[in-house]
Design an enzyme around this catalytic site. Sequence first.
Site, short mmCIF file in Angstrom:
data_model
loop_
_atom_site.label_atom_id
_atom_site.label_comp_id
_atom_site.label_asym_id
_atom_site.label_seq_id
_atom_site.Cartn_x
_atom_site.Cartn_y
_atom_site.Cartn_z
CD1 TRP A 184 -2.65 1.79 0.56
CD2 TRP A 184 -1.24 2.48 2.16
NE1 TRP A 184 -2.96 3.09 0.87
CE2 TRP A 184 -2.12 3.54 1.84
CE3 TRP A 184 -0.26 2.68 3.13
CZ2 TRP A 184 -2.05 4.78 2.48
CZ3 TRP A 184 -0.19 3.91 3.77
CH2 TRP A 184 -1.09 4.94 3.45
CD GLU A 225 -4.61 -1.30 2.35
OE1 GLU A 225 -3.41 -1.44 2.64
OE2 GLU A 225 -5.49 -0.98 3.18
CE LYS A 227 -6.41 6.10 2.60
NZ LYS A 227 -5.52 6.12 3.75
CG ASP A 260 -8.50 -0.63 4.94
OD1 ASP A 260 -9.58 -0.18 5.39
OD2 ASP A 260 -7.43 -0.52 5.55
CG HIS A 263 -8.68 2.06 2.08
ND1 HIS A 263 -7.42 1.62 1.76
CD2 HIS A 263 -8.57 2.58 3.33
CE1 HIS A 263 -6.59 1.84 2.77
NE2 HIS A 263 -7.29 2.42 3.74
CG HIS A 287 -5.85 -4.08 5.71
ND1 HIS A 287 -4.96 -3.06 5.45
CD2 HIS A 287 -5.09 -5.20 5.88
CE1 HIS A 287 -3.73 -3.55 5.44
NE2 HIS A 287 -3.78 -4.83 5.69
CG ASP A 295 -8.64 4.89 5.86
OD1 ASP A 295 -9.02 3.85 6.41
OD2 ASP A 295 -7.45 5.12 5.58
CG ASP A 297 -7.38 3.26 9.86
OD1 ASP A 297 -7.58 2.11 9.46
OD2 ASP A 297 -6.89 4.16 9.14
CG ASP A 328 -5.09 -1.14 8.61
OD1 ASP A 328 -4.43 -0.61 9.53
OD2 ASP A 328 -5.07 -0.72 7.44
C1 RNT Z 1 -3.74 3.04 5.00
C2 RNT Z 1 -3.86 1.59 4.76
C3 RNT Z 1 -2.72 0.76 5.24
C4 RNT Z 1 -2.21 1.17 6.60
C5 RNT Z 1 -1.24 0.20 7.24
C6 RNT Z 1 -0.50 0.83 8.37
O1 RNT Z 1 -4.86 3.74 4.68
O2 RNT Z 1 -5.04 1.11 5.31
O3 RNT Z 1 -3.07 -0.57 5.21
O4 RNT Z 1 -3.25 1.38 7.50
O5 RNT Z 1 -0.43 -0.33 6.28
ZN ZN Z 2 -5.33 -0.98 5.33
#
Ligand code: RNT
Ligand code: ZN
Length: 421
Positions: A184, A225, A227, A260, A263, A287, A295, A297, A328
């Site tokens: 990523w 990955e 986004k 993810d 994303h 993720h 995003d 998290d 994640d």
């Molecule tokens: C970032 C991605 C990625 C990170 C990690 C730390 O938006 O989700 O996967 O969160 O690699």
């Molecule tokens: Zn991620």
Amino acid sequence: MSQFDYAKERYAAIGVDVEAAMEKLRHAPVSLHCWQGDDVRGFDTDPEKPLTGGIQTTGNYPGRARTPEELMADIDMVLSLTPGTKKMNLHASYAIFDEENGGWVDRDKLEPKHFKKWVDYCKERGLGCDFNPTFFSHPMCDPLTLASPNEETRRFWIEHGKASIRISSYLAEELGQPCIMNIWTGDGFKDIPADRMGPRMRYKESMDEILSEPFDFNKVKPCVESKVFGIGVEAYTVGSAEYALSYAAANPGKCIPLMDNGHYHPTEMVSDKIPSLLTFFPELALHITRPVRWDSDHVVLLDDETKEIAKEIVRCGGLDGRVHMALDFFDASINRVSAWVTGFRNVQKALLMALLTPMDAMKDLQDTGRFTELMVRQEDLKTMPFGEVWNEYCRRCNVPEDGAWFDKVTEYEKNVQLKRV
Ligand code: RNT
Ligand code: ZN
């Protein structure tokens, strides 16, 4: 009759084998991300420097892990409070440098020996390990990495990617389990670009070069990955959804797509994308996170989308090796061990709930057009005695039931984390 036996009978009455469900879940690996413990700082650069690449942690709750030893101690705490099979998930920035291995090297020069201590850690605990090259929070981000127009920058990051493949092979060999290696990058622009295709062509060439490093796809599984946008890169992301999916589709046996669930646009659902991708890709990686408006998290909760994702994983055969699951998220505003434990337990709960669903009977209702009954049965499931099965699952995995683990974190916080000043 115990409460668990009662629950087991209730599930048996709707055609669900509780023992089989628990057994299946016990053997399904879920990757635990090392980066929740220290706000994604790692050990290879100045820990006070800002996090870049469009990601951010917010909050300054005390007790963050500052060294490999502290991080490992925190992860041990998490392992002791979470049921099921875990894998470690490392970022390259968590390399451990010491006198024995020659001290610090930059990311393009990383070697397996810089992860030996993690291998020892995993071996002692019977864990496999996944890996991520770290294309952010580093002076060589200009700010682009693999998509940079500057050849020196791009070469540096390609070398980092290749080094990561070699490290991933080492982790897989040493630990006897495949290593999911996720690529990523936060490459993108804050404002309207003048060239959208150039960076994507360069990203593709960089990926091709990284994947030209020899590896055995049964051991190392490179992922890409996608986004939608990041903080500071709102207008354009090089590794968009279409880019990443197309790259993986064009490179079968070499690269698999990683989604993810933070994303995508807020009304897009990754649960629905899982069967779409599995129609075409033999494997995919996830993720699992919780986006709040973006995003962000946040810690994974037992919310509707987490449950829906788990249902799709289970009914599409994801637990038989087709879906590689990883967490994640990173929250610095609450106790970090508690954040990890809450998120991990919630993924396990969602999977157990999915496994306790009479999937074939439900599919049959759909296929025979009995939608009224399907709705009623789906709603009935919500009041089944799930908690009794969950607690029994925790007991069998030798971890505390709900209501019995938070005190242990509080004690650990008091005796260990708050002493880190
Ligand atoms: C970032 C991605 C990625 C990170 C990690 C730390 O938006 O989700 O996967 O969160 O690699
Ligand atoms: Zn991620």
